[in-house]
Design a protein around this motif. Structure first.
Motif, PDB file in Angstrom:
ATOM      1  N   MET A   1      10.306   9.215  -2.748  1.00 57.28           N
ATOM      2  CA  MET A   1      11.261   9.111  -1.668  1.00 57.28           C
ATOM      3  C   MET A   1      12.005   7.783  -1.775  1.00 57.28           C
ATOM      4  N   LYS A   2      13.293   7.810  -1.468  1.00 58.95           N
ATOM      5  CA  LYS A   2      14.103   6.609  -1.588  1.00 58.95           C
ATOM      6  C   LYS A   2      13.901   5.714  -0.382  1.00 58.95           C
ATOM      7  N   SER A   3      13.990   4.434  -0.675  1.00 56.89           N
ATOM      8  CA  SER A   3      13.843   3.437   0.381  1.00 56.89           C
ATOM      9  C   SER A   3      15.175   3.266   1.104  1.00 56.89           C
ATOM     10  N   ASN A   4      15.118   3.029   2.383  1.00 52.06           N
ATOM     11  CA  ASN A   4      16.323   2.810   3.176  1.00 52.06           C
ATOM     12  C   ASN A   4      16.759   1.351   3.173  1.00 52.06           C
ATOM     13  N   LYS A   5      16.033   0.534   2.451  1.00 47.37           N
ATOM     14  CA  LYS A   5      16.369  -0.883   2.369  1.00 47.37           C
ATOM     15  C   LYS A   5      17.680  -1.056   1.607  1.00 47.37           C
ATOM     16  N   PRO A   6      18.559  -1.939   2.087  1.00 49.48           N
ATOM     17  CA  PRO A   6      19.772  -2.209   1.322  1.00 49.48           C
ATOM     18  C   PRO A   6      19.416  -2.930   0.024  1.00 49.48           C
ATOM     19  N   ARG A   7      20.138  -2.592  -1.018  1.00 51.87           N
ATOM     20  CA  ARG A   7      19.871  -3.215  -2.314  1.00 51.87           C
ATOM     21  C   ARG A   7      20.722  -4.474  -2.439  1.00 51.87           C
ATOM     22  N   TYR A   8      20.090  -5.604  -2.692  1.00 53.51           N
ATOM     23  CA  TYR A   8      20.788  -6.873  -2.826  1.00 53.51           C
ATOM     24  C   TYR A   8      20.916  -7.244  -4.290  1.00 53.51           C
ATOM     25  N   MET A   9      22.077  -7.788  -4.635  1.00 53.85           N
ATOM     26  CA  MET A   9      22.293  -8.238  -6.006  1.00 53.85           C
ATOM     27  C   MET A   9      21.776  -9.665  -6.131  1.00 53.85           C
ATOM     28  N   ASP A  10      21.218  -9.969  -7.271  1.00 57.88           N
ATOM     29  CA  ASP A  10      20.831 -11.347  -7.485  1.00 57.88           C
ATOM     30  C   ASP A  10      22.085 -12.167  -7.815  1.00 57.88           C
ATOM     31  N   GLU A  11      21.974 -13.467  -7.819  1.00 57.18           N
ATOM     32  CA  GLU A  11      23.123 -14.357  -8.005  1.00 57.18           C
ATOM     33  C   GLU A  11      23.781 -14.163  -9.373  1.00 57.18           C
ATOM     34  N   ARG A  12      22.999 -13.919 -10.409  1.00 63.03           N
ATOM     35  CA  ARG A  12      23.573 -13.691 -11.733  1.00 63.03           C
ATOM     36  C   ARG A  12      24.463 -12.453 -11.752  1.00 63.03           C
ATOM     37  N   GLU A  13      23.991 -11.404 -11.122  1.00 64.85           N
ATOM     38  CA  GLU A  13      24.770 -10.158 -11.068  1.00 64.85           C
ATOM     39  C   GLU A  13      26.062 -10.377 -10.284  1.00 64.85           C
ATOM     40  N   LYS A  14      25.997 -11.127  -9.196  1.00 66.54           N
ATOM     41  CA  LYS A  14      27.194 -11.425  -8.410  1.00 66.54           C
ATOM     42  C   LYS A  14      28.201 -12.205  -9.252  1.00 66.54           C
ATOM     43  N   LEU A  15      27.713 -13.215  -9.958  1.00 62.76           N
ATOM     44  CA  LEU A  15      28.607 -14.017 -10.807  1.00 62.76           C
ATOM     45  C   LEU A  15      29.207 -13.177 -11.929  1.00 62.76           C
ATOM     46  N   ARG A  16      28.414 -12.321 -12.543  1.00 61.17           N
ATOM     47  CA  ARG A  16      28.912 -11.466 -13.614  1.00 61.17           C
ATOM     48  C   ARG A  16      30.008 -10.542 -13.099  1.00 61.17           C
ATOM     49  N   ARG A  17      29.779  -9.935 -11.964  1.00 66.65           N
ATOM     50  CA  ARG A  17      30.785  -9.018 -11.391  1.00 66.65           C
ATOM     51  C   ARG A  17      32.045  -9.776 -10.979  1.00 66.65           C
ATOM     52  N   PHE A  18      31.848 -10.984 -10.445  1.00 67.72           N
ATOM     53  CA  PHE A  18      33.000 -11.785 -10.055  1.00 67.72           C
ATOM     54  C   PHE A  18      33.830 -12.140 -11.290  1.00 67.72           C
ATOM     55  N   ARG A  19      33.172 -12.530 -12.383  1.00 67.70           N
ATOM     56  CA  ARG A  19      33.879 -12.861 -13.619  1.00 67.70           C
ATOM     57  C   ARG A  19      34.639 -11.649 -14.153  1.00 67.70           C
ATOM     58  N   GLU A  20      34.016 -10.479 -14.102  1.00 65.14           N
ATOM     59  CA  GLU A  20      34.698  -9.261 -14.551  1.00 65.14           C
ATOM     60  C   GLU A  20      35.939  -8.984 -13.720  1.00 65.14           C
ATOM     61  N   LEU A  21      35.799  -9.136 -12.421  1.00 61.96           N
ATOM     62  CA  LEU A  21      36.932  -8.920 -11.525  1.00 61.96           C
ATOM     63  C   LEU A  21      38.025  -9.957 -11.784  1.00 61.96           C
ATOM     64  N   ASP A  22      37.632 -11.201 -11.948  1.00 64.20           N
ATOM     65  CA  ASP A  22      38.586 -12.270 -12.219  1.00 64.20           C
ATOM     66  C   ASP A  22      39.311 -12.030 -13.540  1.00 64.20           C
ATOM     67  N   ASP A  23      38.578 -11.620 -14.559  1.00 68.51           N
ATOM     68  CA  ASP A  23      39.187 -11.323 -15.857  1.00 68.51           C
ATOM     69  C   ASP A  23      40.181 -10.166 -15.748  1.00 68.51           C
ATOM     70  N   ALA A  24      39.801  -9.136 -15.035  1.00 71.83           N
ATOM     71  CA  ALA A  24      40.684  -7.982 -14.868  1.00 71.83           C
ATOM     72  C   ALA A  24      41.956  -8.375 -14.108  1.00 71.83           C
ATOM     73  N   PHE A  25      41.801  -9.195 -13.094  1.00 70.32           N
ATOM     74  CA  PHE A  25      42.947  -9.648 -12.307  1.00 70.32           C
ATOM     75  C   PHE A  25      43.869 -10.512 -13.171  1.00 70.32           C
ATOM     76  N   SER A  26      43.284 -11.406 -13.950  1.00 69.45           N
ATOM     77  CA  SER A  26      44.078 -12.263 -14.837  1.00 69.45           C
ATOM     78  C   SER A  26      44.847 -11.431 -15.851  1.00 69.45           C
ATOM     79  N   GLN A  27      44.199 -10.439 -16.414  1.00 67.02           N
ATOM     80  CA  GLN A  27      44.864  -9.576 -17.390  1.00 67.02           C
ATOM     81  C   GLN A  27      46.010  -8.803 -16.744  1.00 67.02           C
TER      82      GLN A  27
END
Length: 83
Positions: free
Chosen positions: A1-27
Motif C-alpha cells: 500500500m502506498k504511503s500518503n506522506k508527501p515525498r520530499y526531494m533532497d537538496e542535491r535533487e533540488k539543485l540538479r532540477r534547478f540547474r536543468e531548468l536554468d539551462d533550458a531557460f538559457s537555451q
C-alpha cells in the motif's frame, strides 16, 4: 500500500532540477536572440533591396547615371544635408 506522506526531494535533487531548468531557460533565450537577429538581418536585406530597386527606377526615370548620383550624394554629405 502506498504511503500518503508527501515525498520530499533532497537538496542535491533540488539543485540538479534547478540547474536543468536554468539551462533550458538559457537555451531558450539564446534561441530567441538568434532567431530575432536572423529576422532583423533578413528585414534589413529586404529594405536595402527595396531601396535599391526604387533608386534604380528613379535613376532610369530621370536618366541619371551611377556616377552622377554618386556625385550628388557626396555633395549632399559634404554640405551636411544628409548623414
Amino acid at each position: 500500500m502506498k504511503s500518503n506522506k508527501p515525498r520530499y526531494m533532497d537538496e542535491r535533487e533540488k539543485l540538479r532540477r534547478f540547474r536543468e531548468l536554468d539551462d533550458a531557460f538559457s537555451q531558450a533565450l539564446r534561441d530567441l536572440e538568434g532567431s530575432s537577429k536572423r529576422r532583423q538581418q533578413e528585414n534589413e536585406k529586404d529594405l536595402k533591396h527595396e531601396f535599391e530597386q526604387r533608386l534604380r527606377g528613379l535613376m532610369d526615370d530621370f536618366q541619371q547615371s551611377d556616377t552622377s548620383v554618386h556625385t550628388l550624394l557626396l555633395t549632399l554629405l559634404e554640405l551636411g544635408k544628409i548623414s
